[in-house]
Enzyme design. Structure first.
Site, PDB file in Angstrom:
ATOM      1  N   CYS A   1       0.835  -1.207   0.000  1.00 13.16           N
ATOM      2  CA  CYS A   1       0.000   0.000   0.000  1.00 13.16           C
ATOM      3  C   CYS A   1       0.871   1.260   0.000  1.00 13.16           C
ATOM      4  O   CYS A   1       1.744   1.403   0.860  1.00 13.16           O
ATOM      5  CB  CYS A   1      -0.913  -0.012   1.227  1.00 13.16           C
ATOM      6  SG  CYS A   1      -2.045   1.375   1.209  1.00 13.16           S
ATOM      7  N   CYS A  55       0.017   4.339   0.681  1.00 11.36           N
ATOM      8  CA  CYS A  55      -0.520   5.463   1.468  1.00 11.36           C
ATOM      9  C   CYS A  55      -0.145   5.375   2.937  1.00 11.36           C
ATOM     10  O   CYS A  55      -0.798   6.003   3.774  1.00 11.36           O
ATOM     11  CB  CYS A  55      -2.033   5.507   1.337  1.00 11.36           C
ATOM     12  SG  CYS A  55      -2.582   5.370  -0.356  1.00 11.36           S
ATOM     13  N   CYS A 101      -1.552  -4.946  -1.472  1.00  9.33           N
ATOM     14  CA  CYS A 101      -2.838  -4.630  -2.094  1.00  9.33           C
ATOM     15  C   CYS A 101      -3.403  -5.821  -2.877  1.00  9.33           C
ATOM     16  O   CYS A 101      -2.669  -6.420  -3.658  1.00  9.33           O
ATOM     17  CB  CYS A 101      -2.666  -3.442  -3.040  1.00  9.33           C
ATOM     18  SG  CYS A 101      -4.229  -2.731  -3.579  1.00  9.33           S
ATOM     19  N   CYS A 103      -5.300  -5.029   0.503  1.00 11.83           N
ATOM     20  CA  CYS A 103      -4.954  -5.266   1.907  1.00 11.83           C
ATOM     21  C   CYS A 103      -6.096  -5.970   2.656  1.00 11.83           C
ATOM     22  O   CYS A 103      -7.209  -6.099   2.141  1.00 11.83           O
ATOM     23  CB  CYS A 103      -4.639  -3.928   2.566  1.00 11.83           C
ATOM     24  SG  CYS A 103      -6.037  -2.791   2.547  1.00 11.83           S
ATOM     25  N   CYS A 158     -10.733   0.991   1.897  1.00 11.50           N
ATOM     26  CA  CYS A 158      -9.499   1.386   1.212  1.00 11.50           C
ATOM     27  C   CYS A 158      -9.198   2.829   1.602  1.00 11.50           C
ATOM     28  O   CYS A 158      -9.825   3.757   1.092  1.00 11.50           O
ATOM     29  CB  CYS A 158      -9.669   1.251  -0.302  1.00 11.50           C
ATOM     30  SG  CYS A 158      -8.295   1.946  -1.238  1.00 11.50           S
TER      31      CYS A 158
END
Ligand code: SF4
Length: 121
Positions: A59, A61, A78, A80, A89
Site C-alpha cells: 500500500c 498510502c 494490495c 490489503c 481502502c
C-alpha cells in the site's frame, strides 16, 4: 509503450499491470474509482513503484519503518486485509458507491496515469 523515464517512477510494465489489477478488482468488488481521477492515478503509480522496488504492491498510502518486513507480513499488500474483509481502502482507490468521493468509473485511461506521473517527478 515508453521506457522508464525517471527512477522515481514505476516501469511501464508494472504500471500497466497495476492499472489492470485495479480495474478488475473494482469490477469484482463493486467498488468505484474516485471522482477525481488524479487520486486514482497517484495510488496506482504508487502501487506499481512498490511492485518494482519490493516485488509486491505494498500500500502506497502508509509510512513503514521496514518495507521488506511489511511485504513479508502481507497485511498491507494490495488488496490489503481491511479491503478484503470490509471494503475499506484508505487510499481512496476502491470506493463503495455510498462514499461521497466515489465516481462512476471502474476504468482509468493511460493518459490520466501519465499526466499524474509527470507531476510526480
Ligand atoms: S488501502 Fe488497501 S486496497 Fe487501498 S490501495 Fe492501499 S492496500 Fe490497496
Amino acid at each position: 509503450m515508453t521506457e522508464q523515464i525517471n527512477e522515481k517512477l514505476s516501469t511501464p510494465k508494472s504500471l500497466e499491470a497495476m492499472k489492470r489489477f485495479a480495474e478488475q478488482y473494482a469490477k469484482r468488488t463493486g467498488t468505484y474509482f474516485c471522482a477525481e481521477p488524479s487520486v486514482t492515478a497517484v495510488v496506482i503509480e504508487g502501487l506499481a513503484k512498490h511492485k518494482d522496488d519490493l516485488g509486491s504492491p505494498l500500500c502506497p498510502c502508509r509510512h513503514y519503518e521496514d518495507k521488506e518486513a511489511e511485504v513479508k507480513d502481507a497485511f498491507w499488500n494490495c488488496p490489503c486485509i481491511p479491503m478484503r474483509e470490509r471494503k475499506e481502502c484508505h487510499c481512496m482507490l476502491f470506493l463503495t458507491p455510498d462514499n461521497d468521493f466515489a465516481g462512476d468509473q471502474q476504468t482509468i485511461e493511460m493518459e490520466v496515469l501519465e499526466e499524474a506521473r509527470k507531476s510526480m517527478v
